[in-house]
Scaffold this active site. Sequence first.
Site, PDB file in Angstrom:
ATOM      1  N   ASP A 289       0.853  -1.188   0.000  1.00 51.43           N
ATOM      2  CA  ASP A 289       0.000   0.000   0.000  1.00 51.43           C
ATOM      3  C   ASP A 289       0.890   1.239   0.000  1.00 51.43           C
ATOM      4  OD1 ASP A 289       0.946   0.144   2.582  1.00 51.43           O
ATOM      5  OD2 ASP A 289      -0.973  -0.259   3.544  1.00 51.43           O
TER       6      ASP A 289
ATOM      7  N   GLY B 136       0.935   3.644   2.286  1.00 51.86           N
ATOM      8  CA  GLY B 136       1.218   4.147   3.618  1.00 51.86           C
ATOM      9  C   GLY B 136       0.216   5.192   4.085  1.00 51.86           C
ATOM     10  N   GLY B 137      -0.526   5.750   3.138  1.00 54.42           N
ATOM     11  CA  GLY B 137      -1.415   6.863   3.471  1.00 54.42           C
ATOM     12  C   GLY B 137      -2.484   6.502   4.485  1.00 54.42           C
TER      13      GLY B 137
ATOM     14  N   ASP C  33      -2.949   8.225  -1.453  1.00 48.61           N
ATOM     15  CA  ASP C  33      -4.289   8.805  -1.561  1.00 48.61           C
ATOM     16  C   ASP C  33      -4.759   9.263  -0.187  1.00 48.61           C
ATOM     17  OD1 ASP C  33      -4.571   6.285  -0.439  1.00 48.61           O
ATOM     18  OD2 ASP C  33      -6.493   5.895  -1.389  1.00 48.61           O
TER      19      ASP C  33
ATOM     20  N   GLN D 204     -11.489   6.997  -5.444  1.00 43.73           N
ATOM     21  CA  GLN D 204     -12.084   7.479  -4.197  1.00 43.73           C
ATOM     22  C   GLN D 204     -13.439   8.123  -4.513  1.00 43.73           C
ATOM     23  OE1 GLN D 204     -11.357   6.997  -1.147  1.00 43.73           O
ATOM     24  NE2 GLN D 204      -9.195   6.341  -1.076  1.00 43.73           N
TER      25      GLN D 204
ATOM     26  N   GLY E 132     -11.346   3.601   0.215  1.00 48.16           N
ATOM     27  CA  GLY E 132     -12.346   4.341   0.974  1.00 48.16           C
ATOM     28  C   GLY E 132     -13.576   3.543   1.343  1.00 48.16           C
TER      29      GLY E 132
ATOM     30  N   ASP F 196      -7.552  -7.780   0.067  1.00 41.96           N
ATOM     31  CA  ASP F 196      -6.656  -8.025   1.199  1.00 41.96           C
ATOM     32  C   ASP F 196      -7.437  -7.690   2.454  1.00 41.96           C
ATOM     33  OD1 ASP F 196      -6.331  -4.958   0.870  1.00 41.96           O
ATOM     34  OD2 ASP F 196      -5.405  -5.413   2.807  1.00 41.96           O
TER      35      ASP F 196
END
Lengths: 375, 375
Positions: free
Chosen positions: A93, A95-96, A147, A192, A219, A269
Amino acid sequence: MSEGFSFTVSATDAGARAGVIETPRGDIRTPAFMPVGTAGTVKAMLPENVRATGADIVLGNTYHLMLRPTAERVAALGGLHHFMNWPHPILTDSGGFQVMSLSKLRKLTEEGVSFQSHIDGSKHMLTPERSIEIQCLLGADIQMQLDECPAIPIEEEKARTSMLLSVRWAERSKRAFEEKSQPGQALFGIVQGANYEALRRESLEKLMEIDFPGYSIGGLAVGEGREEMFRVLDFTTPHMPAQKPRYLMGVGKPADIVGAVARGVDMFDCVAPTRSGRHGQAWTKAGAINIKNASFADDPEPLDPESPCPASRDYSKAYLHHLFRAGEYLGPMLLTWHNLQYYQELMAGMRAAIATGDFAGFVAEFRAATGETVL
Amino acid sequence: MSEGFSFTVSATDAGARAGVIETPRGDIRTPAFMPVGTAGTVKAMLPENVRATGADIVLGNTYHLMLRPTAERVAALGGLHHFMNWPHPILTDSGGFQVMSLSKLRKLTEEGVSFQSHIDGSKHMLTPERSIEIQCLLGADIQMQLDECPAIPIEEEKARTSMLLSVRWAERSKRAFEEKSQPGQALFGIVQGANYEALRRESLEKLMEIDFPGYSIGGLAVGEGREEMFRVLDFTTPHMPAQKPRYLMGVGKPADIVGAVARGVDMFDCVAPTRSGRHGQAWTKAGAINIKNASFADDPEPLDPESPCPASRDYSKAYLHHLFRAGEYLGPMLLTWHNLQYYQELMAGMRAAIATGDFAGFVAEFRAATGETVL
C-alpha cells in the site's frame, strides 16, 4: 502497462471474473486474496505455509516498513522479497491509510502528510513521491499511489475536495513511478469518492485519463456496512476498464468477498483471517466459531477433516481450545493457518465456479452453508 | 524390563555411549535431547518441524497437563500423542518437581504432596500412585516415579531423609505402574542424594533393588553450577547399570550436555533452546548470541547458511532482529526452531563421534568453536 505485467480475464459469469495477473515473480490467480504481512511477516505464519495455502501474493504495509526496519535497510538487505523469504509477488500500500489511522500529530497538505511515528515519535513526511520511492526500495511488484481516504459519512463537497487531491497525487505518483520503478512492476490508481456515485465516476474517469495498469477501490470497509459497500460497488465496478485488475482494498470477511466478486472485483486483502485467528476465531464451512468457547473443550473433531491443511485437519477443536486457554503460541499459529487456508479455498472455489459458469450455484451454497447474506 | 521397550548400547568411547532405545512408538537414538512440550506443545513450534529437527521424543509435564486440560480429558480425547499430533515417543515427568516450584500452599507428607493450582487455586493431591495414573492416562511411553527434589545446598541428614522418601515413592510408583501401564511403556527410577556421594550410591543401590528399565539422575541443575554437577556425575554414573538408559533431568545448556555425555549420560531435556529462542537468544556453532543486539540490525547473514533447517538458513540475522524488535510471532518461532535444530545437530554430532571413536575430537572442536569449558 509495464512490460512483464499483464492481466487476462479467462472467464466471466454475470459480473464475476476469473483470470490471471502475470508478473515477473509469478502468476496471481484472480479472484485473489492477499494475506496481510504488515511488518514483513504474515503474523504467526511461516512463509512456506502461507504459500502452501495457495496464496500467490502477500501484502506489505509501507507505513510500518518505512518506520521499522526502514525501506533503505530493506533495500540494502536485498529487498522485501529476500528479507521476508517470500520470492513470490508482493503488493504494497502507499502508507497513506495507516499514517492517518496510526501515527501521531499528522498534518495533511497539498505536498503530502507529515507525521510522527507511533513507535518512537520520530518525524516523517510522506509525499506521493516518497511513497513510491519507498515502495520501489522495498521492491514491490504492485504498488499503490498515495491517496487520502476519508471516513464515511462525509459531506459530498468535502469528499470531492479529498478525491481531487487523491487524483493530483495519482499524477505525481505515476511520474515518480516512471522514474524509479523496475520493469514488470505496476502502479495502481485508487478510486475514491466516498459513497457518492458522481464522485466515484469522476475519480475513475480522471484516473483512467492518467492511465494505470490496475485500479483499486479505496475508501470502503471503513464502517459503512456491507449493504452500503455493495451499493457503491454496484455503481463503480461496471465503469471500470474490463481489461484491468480491480482491487478492493481492505476487504473483507468471506461474505464481503463473495459479494464483491459477484460485482466484478479481482483482488482483496484483509487482516480478518490473521487477526481473528490470533484471537481464537475460526472460519469453517458452516460459518465462524470462537474456539475459546467452553463448548469446544471436549470436541474431538478437527476444524475440517477433509482439508489438505495440517492446521485444519490434524488437531481437534479440543486441542485448539486448550492452546488458547493456556496462552500457547501454537493456538494463534494453527488458527491463522487454518483461516488463511479457508480464505484461499474460498477464492479457489469461486475461480472454479466462474470458470464453469456456476458462480450463482457457488453463492447459493455459500449462503446456505454459512447463513450469510451475500447479495 | 517392559516388553517392547529395550535399550542397546551400540558404541562406547571412554565414558560416552551411543545407542538406541526401542519403543513401540519408535526408536530414540542416544545420546538424545528431548524438547520440552510443557502443556502439550513444544512452545512456538509445529510438531512436524520439531520432528524435522531430528527429535525422536518430546517431554510433557504432568503438573501442567493434570491441571489443564486434565489427564482425564486428554485420555478421553485419545491420549497425549493424538492430542498434540506427535505420534512418536513421549516422556512425562512425575509432576513432583513442578508442584514444588510452581504451585501454591503445597504440603509434603509420606502420602504425597497436596497443593493448590497456580492457575485457578483448585486443590489437588499428587501421590506416587496418582502420578502414575496420570502418566498412564496421558499414555506416556517413558514415565517417571514421583520424587522429592531438594535444592542444593542441603544438609546431608536432610538430603538422606528426602532421598529415602523418594525411594519409598519409587516402590509405590512401580507397583502402580505394574497395575496401570500398557505393554512397551517404561517407568524410570530417579536417583537422588543431592551432592553427597554416599547418598547417590545408596539411592542408586536401593533403586536397582527395586529394578527399573532406566534410571534418571534428579536433583541436579538446581543452581549448583556446572563444575559441581559434573562432580556429582563423576561419582554417580560409573555405578549405574551399563545396560540401562541414564537420563539427566532438566539439563541443560550445550556445554552441560557435552560434559554429561562424556560422563555416560544418554538422555536430556531442557527448556533452554525453546525458552531462550522465545527471548531472542540463538545458539550458533560459534556460541550463543542475542539477536536483539543492535549489531545484528544490518547483518545479511543467516544463523547457519549450511543448515538443512529453514529457520537457520533462509532468514538473515537482520530479519530475525527486526522480528524481535517488532514483537512479531515469527521471531520466537524461527529462533526456537533454529535452537532445536542446533541441539539435535549437537546430539547427532556426538552420536557420530562416539560411533567412530572420536568423541575427544568432537569435544575439542566444540570447545574451540564455542569457547566453553566442558570437562
